[in-house]
Write a protein that holds these residues in place. Sequence first.
Motif, PDB file in Angstrom:
ATOM      1  N   ALA A 102       0.775  -1.448   0.108  1.00  0.00           N
ATOM      2  CA  ALA A 102       0.128   0.035   0.188  1.00  0.00           C
ATOM      3  C   ALA A 102       0.881   1.184   0.246  1.00  0.00           C
ATOM      4  O   ALA A 102       1.488   1.518   0.626  1.00  0.00           O
ATOM      5  N   GLY A 103       0.305   2.308  -1.105  1.00  0.00           N
ATOM      6  CA  GLY A 103       1.299   3.151  -0.908  1.00  0.00           C
ATOM      7  C   GLY A 103       2.411   3.683  -1.694  1.00  0.00           C
ATOM      8  O   GLY A 103       3.285   4.655  -1.783  1.00  0.00           O
ATOM      9  N   ALA A 104       3.430   2.025  -2.341  1.00  0.00           N
ATOM     10  CA  ALA A 104       3.948   2.239  -2.971  1.00  0.00           C
ATOM     11  C   ALA A 104       3.614   2.377  -4.544  1.00  0.00           C
ATOM     12  O   ALA A 104       2.586   1.405  -5.404  1.00  0.00           O
ATOM     13  N   PRO A 105       4.881   2.129  -5.134  1.00  0.00           N
ATOM     14  CA  PRO A 105       4.216   2.314  -6.891  1.00  0.00           C
ATOM     15  C   PRO A 105       3.804   1.072  -7.091  1.00  0.00           C
ATOM     16  O   PRO A 105       3.622  -0.091  -6.197  1.00  0.00           O
ATOM     17  N   PRO A 106       2.813   0.164  -8.200  1.00  0.00           N
ATOM     18  CA  PRO A 106       2.870  -1.032  -8.438  1.00  0.00           C
ATOM     19  C   PRO A 106       4.017  -2.197  -8.814  1.00  0.00           C
ATOM     20  O   PRO A 106       5.439  -1.131  -9.166  1.00  0.00           O
TER      21      PRO A 106
END
Length: 326
Positions: A102-106
């Motif tokens: 969550a909150g990170a790039p794909p």
Amino acid sequence: MASTLEAVRVSNSALPIIDIGGLSSSSLTDRKAVAERLRTACLDNGFFYVVNHGVPGDLTDALFAQTRRFFDSSDATKSAVDKRLSFCQRGFEPMRAQTLEAGAPPDLKESFYIGPELSLDDPRVIARRFNHGPNLWPSEMPGFRPVMEAYFSTMLELSRKLMTGLALALDLDEQYFAAYCTHAHATLRLLHYPPQPPNAAPGEKGAGAHSDFGGITLLLQDEAGGLQVQGKSAGEWIHATPVPGAFVVNLGDMIARWTNDRFRSTVHRVVNASGRERYSVPFFFSGNPDQEVECLPSCLASGEVPKYPPTTVEGHLREMYRRTYK
């Protein structure tokens, strides 16, 4: 590479190598000896290597050869088996299609999903049971399907064997999970990670920090490395260095839930800092979708109450998928 993506290298005492040959012994003493080592690893961080597992080397070699060949194939070959064409989460998933953290790039990976092969007239498929249905197979690769099906069958048997060891590790009858292992659902996932780019977006990695959804995961990884396991200290990450001929095994959230977090489902991630392509093949053993998952009484200390409400395998997996596929 940013220090936030670095990990430490530790001895095998932190991620133990367990010879599981004794689980096939006719001697209960031998089987319990393996279970004791499994118990220690599961209480610690829920990650360990297994050797003497009985999976032929020529089968794993063929698996990797077909995996590399698929990801090296044309865009047209991949598009013909795109997961969007499946109603049961099967087939090819392109780069950056999933966000595990969550909150990170794909995630910087592409993958291919395979499950139990079920025909369209199977009652479970007609009823649209979660993730039940036919696989998608690349028509231009005739050798792909037989290798994947042979490996899938072999890993089902190994998973069942490990579940008998986990039952003994929990001081249960070794056949306690027999119903859970009957009509079991599982997912074989082929993964390709390109090298970590020098200009990666903040927090971008091959696979974001996550714990696995289901029962147990058996990971076959190539020599590139990149798997990192969260340590017990804040911000600490440990390399799960590839061990030739071994599987990395870790517990999923469902086992943690079943044991009231006594057995650990540990967060992990992938950072491919090798400078070359990385391939890995996890086998996610989820078990019988109808199996009830309720805290084991033996995992409750005096006066302790269950942390999780009862559910089923299918109910648990539906919730996990909702979290990562919006």
